[in-house]
Design a protein around this motif. Structure first.
Motif, PDB file in Angstrom:
ATOM      1  N   MET A   1      29.422  16.534  -5.831  1.00  9.44           N
ATOM      2  CA  MET A   1      28.541  16.214  -6.944  1.00  9.44           C
ATOM      3  C   MET A   1      27.801  17.470  -7.395  1.00  9.44           C
ATOM      4  SD  MET A   1      25.214  13.711  -7.049  1.00  9.44           S
ATOM      5  CE  MET A   1      24.296  14.883  -6.038  1.00  9.44           C
ATOM      6  N   THR A   2      27.810  17.726  -8.703  1.00  7.09           N
ATOM      7  CA  THR A   2      27.146  18.894  -9.273  1.00  7.09           C
ATOM      8  C   THR A   2      25.867  18.472  -9.973  1.00  7.09           C
ATOM      9  OG1 THR A   2      29.290  19.950  -9.646  1.00  7.09           O
ATOM     10  CG2 THR A   2      27.396  20.864 -10.822  1.00  7.09           C
ATOM     11  N   VAL A   3      24.757  19.101  -9.588  1.00  6.14           N
ATOM     12  CA  VAL A   3      23.448  18.809 -10.178  1.00  6.14           C
ATOM     13  C   VAL A   3      23.093  19.939 -11.145  1.00  6.14           C
ATOM     14  CG1 VAL A   3      20.985  18.538  -9.711  1.00  6.14           C
ATOM     15  CG2 VAL A   3      22.673  17.533  -8.149  1.00  6.14           C
ATOM     16  N   ASP A  74      29.979  19.846 -17.338  1.00  2.80           N
ATOM     17  CA  ASP A  74      30.239  20.416 -16.006  1.00  2.80           C
ATOM     18  C   ASP A  74      29.203  20.011 -14.963  1.00  2.80           C
ATOM     19  OD1 ASP A  74      32.453  21.805 -17.110  1.00  2.80           O
ATOM     20  OD2 ASP A  74      31.114  23.405 -17.773  1.00  2.80           O
ATOM     21  N   ALA A  75      28.640  18.827 -15.105  1.00  5.31           N
ATOM     22  CA  ALA A  75      27.715  18.321 -14.093  1.00  5.31           C
ATOM     23  C   ALA A  75      27.838  16.805 -14.017  1.00  5.31           C
ATOM     24  CB  ALA A  75      26.280  18.721 -14.427  1.00  5.31           C
ATOM     25  N   ASP A  76      27.527  16.275 -12.849  1.00  2.00           N
ATOM     26  CA  ASP A  76      27.589  14.833 -12.632  1.00  2.00           C
ATOM     27  C   ASP A  76      26.199  14.206 -12.626  1.00  2.00           C
ATOM     28  OD1 ASP A  76      30.509  14.772 -11.985  1.00  2.00           O
ATOM     29  OD2 ASP A  76      29.839  16.040 -10.337  1.00  2.00           O
ATOM     30  N   GLU A  77      25.189  14.992 -12.243  1.00  2.00           N
ATOM     31  CA  GLU A  77      23.823  14.500 -12.153  1.00  2.00           C
ATOM     32  C   GLU A  77      22.951  15.479 -12.935  1.00  2.00           C
ATOM     33  OE1 GLU A  77      22.730  12.698  -8.374  1.00  2.00           O
ATOM     34  OE2 GLU A  77      20.815  13.762  -8.476  1.00  2.00           O
ATOM     35  N   ILE A  78      22.358  15.013 -14.016  1.00  2.00           N
ATOM     36  CA  ILE A  78      21.710  15.919 -14.960  1.00  2.00           C
ATOM     37  C   ILE A  78      20.276  15.455 -15.228  1.00  2.00           C
ATOM     38  CG2 ILE A  78      21.898  17.015 -17.240  1.00  2.00           C
ATOM     39  CD1 ILE A  78      24.894  15.723 -17.091  1.00  2.00           C
ATOM     40  N   TYR A  79      19.353  16.386 -15.089  1.00  2.00           N
ATOM     41  CA  TYR A  79      17.943  16.126 -15.343  1.00  2.00           C
ATOM     42  C   TYR A  79      17.512  16.998 -16.517  1.00  2.00           C
ATOM     43  CZ  TYR A  79      18.315  14.143 -10.666  1.00  2.00           C
ATOM     44  OH  TYR A  79      18.705  13.402  -9.580  1.00  2.00           O
ATOM     45  N   VAL A  80      16.953  16.373 -17.546  1.00  2.00           N
ATOM     46  CA  VAL A  80      16.689  17.069 -18.810  1.00  2.00           C
ATOM     47  C   VAL A  80      15.188  17.026 -19.120  1.00  2.00           C
ATOM     48  CG1 VAL A  80      17.329  17.246 -21.240  1.00  2.00           C
ATOM     49  CG2 VAL A  80      18.929  16.212 -19.595  1.00  2.00           C
ATOM     50  N   PHE A  81      14.644  18.179 -19.525  1.00  2.00           N
ATOM     51  CA  PHE A  81      13.227  18.275 -19.865  1.00  2.00           C
ATOM     52  C   PHE A  81      13.076  18.814 -21.280  1.00  2.00           C
ATOM     53  CE2 PHE A  81      13.434  18.314 -15.335  1.00  2.00           C
ATOM     54  CZ  PHE A  81      12.318  17.595 -14.924  1.00  2.00           C
ATOM     55  N   THR A  82      12.184  18.172 -22.038  1.00  2.00           N
ATOM     56  CA  THR A  82      11.936  18.628 -23.400  1.00  2.00           C
ATOM     57  C   THR A  82      10.441  18.822 -23.623  1.00  2.00           C
ATOM     58  OG1 THR A  82      11.544  16.498 -24.511  1.00  2.00           O
ATOM     59  CG2 THR A  82      13.853  17.156 -24.150  1.00  2.00           C
ATOM     60  N   ILE A  83      10.135  19.628 -24.622  1.00  2.00           N
ATOM     61  CA  ILE A  83       8.764  19.760 -25.090  1.00  2.00           C
ATOM     62  C   ILE A  83       8.275  18.384 -25.547  1.00  2.00           C
ATOM     63  CG2 ILE A  83       9.403  20.262 -27.478  1.00  2.00           C
ATOM     64  CD1 ILE A  83       7.238  22.453 -27.456  1.00  2.00           C
ATOM     65  N   SER A  84       6.979  18.173 -25.569  1.00  2.00           N
ATOM     66  CA  SER A  84       6.405  16.865 -25.895  1.00  2.00           C
ATOM     67  C   SER A  84       7.040  16.233 -27.131  1.00  2.00           C
ATOM     68  CB  SER A  84       4.903  17.016 -26.127  1.00  2.00           C
ATOM     69  OG  SER A  84       4.360  15.823 -26.644  1.00  2.00           O
ATOM     70  N   ALA A  85       7.371  14.959 -27.012  1.00  2.00           N
ATOM     71  CA  ALA A  85       7.936  14.217 -28.143  1.00  2.00           C
ATOM     72  C   ALA A  85       6.933  14.097 -29.288  1.00  2.00           C
ATOM     73  CB  ALA A  85       8.377  12.826 -27.700  1.00  2.00           C
ATOM     74  N   GLU A  86       5.641  14.301 -28.992  1.00  2.00           N
ATOM     75  CA  GLU A  86       4.615  14.244 -30.032  1.00  2.00           C
ATOM     76  C   GLU A  86       4.627  15.496 -30.903  1.00  2.00           C
ATOM     77  OE1 GLU A  86       2.721  11.749 -30.757  1.00  2.00           O
ATOM     78  OE2 GLU A  86       3.120  10.456 -29.035  1.00  2.00           O
ATOM     79  N   LEU A 102      27.189   9.890 -21.958  1.00  4.12           N
ATOM     80  CA  LEU A 102      27.570   8.793 -21.070  1.00  4.12           C
ATOM     81  C   LEU A 102      28.742   8.001 -21.643  1.00  4.12           C
ATOM     82  CD1 LEU A 102      24.036   7.525 -19.995  1.00  4.12           C
ATOM     83  CD2 LEU A 102      25.735   8.657 -18.540  1.00  4.12           C
ATOM     84  N   GLU A 103      28.748   7.796 -22.958  1.00  6.04           N
ATOM     85  CA  GLU A 103      29.861   7.090 -23.594  1.00  6.04           C
ATOM     86  C   GLU A 103      31.159   7.878 -23.444  1.00  6.04           C
ATOM     87  OE1 GLU A 103      28.863   6.386 -27.637  1.00  6.04           O
ATOM     88  OE2 GLU A 103      27.156   5.080 -27.179  1.00  6.04           O
ATOM     89  N   LYS A 104      31.054   9.186 -23.579  1.00 10.05           N
ATOM     90  CA  LYS A 104      32.243  10.040 -23.497  1.00 10.05           C
ATOM     91  C   LYS A 104      32.925   9.915 -22.143  1.00 10.05           C
ATOM     92  CE  LYS A 104      33.588  14.937 -23.741  1.00 10.05           C
ATOM     93  NZ  LYS A 104      33.095  16.321 -23.992  1.00 10.05           N
ATOM     94  N   TYR A 105      32.129   9.803 -21.079  1.00  7.82           N
ATOM     95  CA  TYR A 105      32.702   9.796 -19.732  1.00  7.82           C
ATOM     96  C   TYR A 105      32.712   8.398 -19.102  1.00  7.82           C
ATOM     97  CZ  TYR A 105      32.740  14.844 -19.923  1.00  7.82           C
ATOM     98  OH  TYR A 105      33.011  16.155 -20.262  1.00  7.82           O
ATOM     99  N   GLU A 106      32.465   7.390 -19.909  1.00  3.16           N
ATOM    100  CA  GLU A 106      32.436   6.027 -19.384  1.00  3.16           C
ATOM    101  C   GLU A 106      33.755   5.646 -18.725  1.00  3.16           C
ATOM    102  OE1 GLU A 106      31.301   1.521 -20.923  1.00  3.16           O
ATOM    103  OE2 GLU A 106      31.585   3.157 -22.355  1.00  3.16           O
ATOM    104  N   SER A 107      34.860   6.068 -19.303  1.00  2.91           N
ATOM    105  CA  SER A 107      36.168   5.719 -18.747  1.00  2.91           C
ATOM    106  C   SER A 107      36.392   6.351 -17.385  1.00  2.91           C
ATOM    107  CB  SER A 107      37.283   6.157 -19.706  1.00  2.91           C
ATOM    108  OG  SER A 107      37.265   7.566 -19.877  1.00  2.91           O
ATOM    109  N   GLN A 108      35.757   7.504 -17.132  1.00  2.00           N
ATOM    110  CA  GLN A 108      35.956   8.182 -15.853  1.00  2.00           C
ATOM    111  C   GLN A 108      35.239   7.482 -14.712  1.00  2.00           C
ATOM    112  OE1 GLN A 108      35.445  12.399 -15.780  1.00  2.00           O
ATOM    113  NE2 GLN A 108      36.449  12.740 -17.743  1.00  2.00           N
ATOM    114  N   GLU A 109      34.232   6.650 -15.046  1.00  2.00           N
ATOM    115  CA  GLU A 109      33.532   5.921 -13.995  1.00  2.00           C
ATOM    116  C   GLU A 109      34.489   4.967 -13.283  1.00  2.00           C
ATOM    117  OE1 GLU A 109      29.941   4.085 -15.152  1.00  2.00           O
ATOM    118  OE2 GLU A 109      29.048   5.935 -15.960  1.00  2.00           O
ATOM    119  N   GLN A 114      30.871   9.239 -11.206  1.00  2.00           N
ATOM    120  CA  GLN A 114      29.621   8.640 -11.655  1.00  2.00           C
ATOM    121  C   GLN A 114      28.774   9.702 -12.368  1.00  2.00           C
ATOM    122  OE1 GLN A 114      28.521   5.357 -11.281  1.00  2.00           O
ATOM    123  NE2 GLN A 114      30.600   4.909 -10.592  1.00  2.00           N
ATOM    124  N   ILE A 115      28.593   9.538 -13.668  1.00  2.00           N
ATOM    125  CA  ILE A 115      27.749  10.443 -14.439  1.00  2.00           C
ATOM    126  C   ILE A 115      26.353   9.841 -14.526  1.00  2.00           C
ATOM    127  CG2 ILE A 115      27.359  11.548 -16.672  1.00  2.00           C
ATOM    128  CD1 ILE A 115      29.775  12.660 -15.313  1.00  2.00           C
TER     129      ILE A 115
END
Length: 284
Positions: A1-3, A74-86, A102-109, A114-115
């Motif tokens: 698993m790639t993080v 190129d990752a299976d477990e992805i954590y994303v951070f953005t500047i404030s939505a405000e 997630l839709e793109k890789y749904e078939s691979q599940e 597991q994405i």
């Protein structure tokens, strides 16, 4: 698993690694007249500042959905951070990209892959995003599951991370609707510095002082009153290393064991913090 840990350039970082994990930075853009500046390694701060001083109207733009999608690869477990939505559409763009990913890789599940991906609204910027990213790396090193990390980091960002600032000018914030023009007019007059914090993602001035040193001491007192007790502190500066070091020393005087990191603001945060500004993220 790639993080993988992904963030927009509001985090004041470039792509690389955070401990054992790859980090991917997705650039926002600054639009200056007919010129678009990409907030990545190619960003020329000196040339940009020179053009900004000429009075050319400047605004910012969030990353495209395509840019986010590319970063998620190129990752299976992805954590994303953005500047404030405000403050930016970056969060919504990242969320839409996550759904498409997630839709793109749904078939691979069905084949056993597991994405997993989660987009955090930092309700902050710069140091606040970085503290969240650090927390992910720490939790994964402890062997926490995806669900455990998401729950813990959401709580961390909402309850234990605060972003403060000390600015010599708020002109660019006012021109782009981030603060009221009346508040911006105070900064810069007779060497007045404005200090404050990001409250639920919104920029809120808390006070003003004549001269940087007085403003720093006042802000340090507010940070202590808000619950800081010597945990992590990240200080990002916009062309003001001396000021960042001075604030570092003020914090250490109260909390000798504090874990303090200094860093530069990148293009977006430099534009909004303006020359001499400080952004201080703390763990409470």
């Amino acid at each position: 698993m790639t993080v993988k840990i992904v963030a927009d350039s509001g985090a004041n970082l470039t792509s690389g690694r955070l401990g054992n994990y790859e980090t991917q930075i997705v650039p926002l853009s600054l639009i200056q007249g007919s010129t678009t500046w990409t907030d990545d390694e190619s960003f020329d701060q000196a040339t940009f500042n020179q053009a900004a001083r000429s009075g050319i109207q400047t605004s910012s733009a969030c990353p495209s959905i395509t840019s986010w999608l590319t970063a998620y690869e190129d990752a299976d477990e992805i954590y994303v951070f953005t500047i404030s939505a405000e403050l930016s559409g970056s969060y919504n763009s990242a969320r839409q990209a996550a759904e498409l990913f997630l839709e793109k890789y749904e078939s691979q599940e069905k084949a056993g892959r597991q994405i997993k991906i989660h987009v955090f609204d930092s309700r902050s910027a710069g140091p606040g995003e970085y503290l969240g990213m650090q927390k992910v790396a720490e939790l994964k090193d402890q062997g926490k599951s995806f669900a455990e990390v998401v729950a813990a980091v959401n709580d961390y960002l909402q309850e234990h991370v605060k972003l403060f600032f000390c600015l010599k000018s708020m002109t660019n914030l006012a021109n782009n609707g981030r603060v009221a023009p009346a508040a911006a007019r105070i900064a810069g007059l007779l060497k007045i510095c404005v200090y404050g914090w990001a409250d639920k993602g919104l920029i809120v001035p808390l006070g003003k002082a004549r001269g940087e040193k007085k403003a720093w001491k006042n802000l340090a007192r507010i940070i202590k009153d808000q619950g800081y007790r010597g945990g992590k502190m990240v200080i990002n500066h916009a062309g003001n290393l001396e000021g960042a070091e001075s604030f570092h020393d003020i914090a250490l005087a109260d909390f000798p064991g504090a874990k303090i990191t200094l860093g530069d603001c990148r293009g977006l945060c430099s534009f909004y913090a303006e020359e001499g500004g400080l952004m201080i993220g703390v763990e409470i």
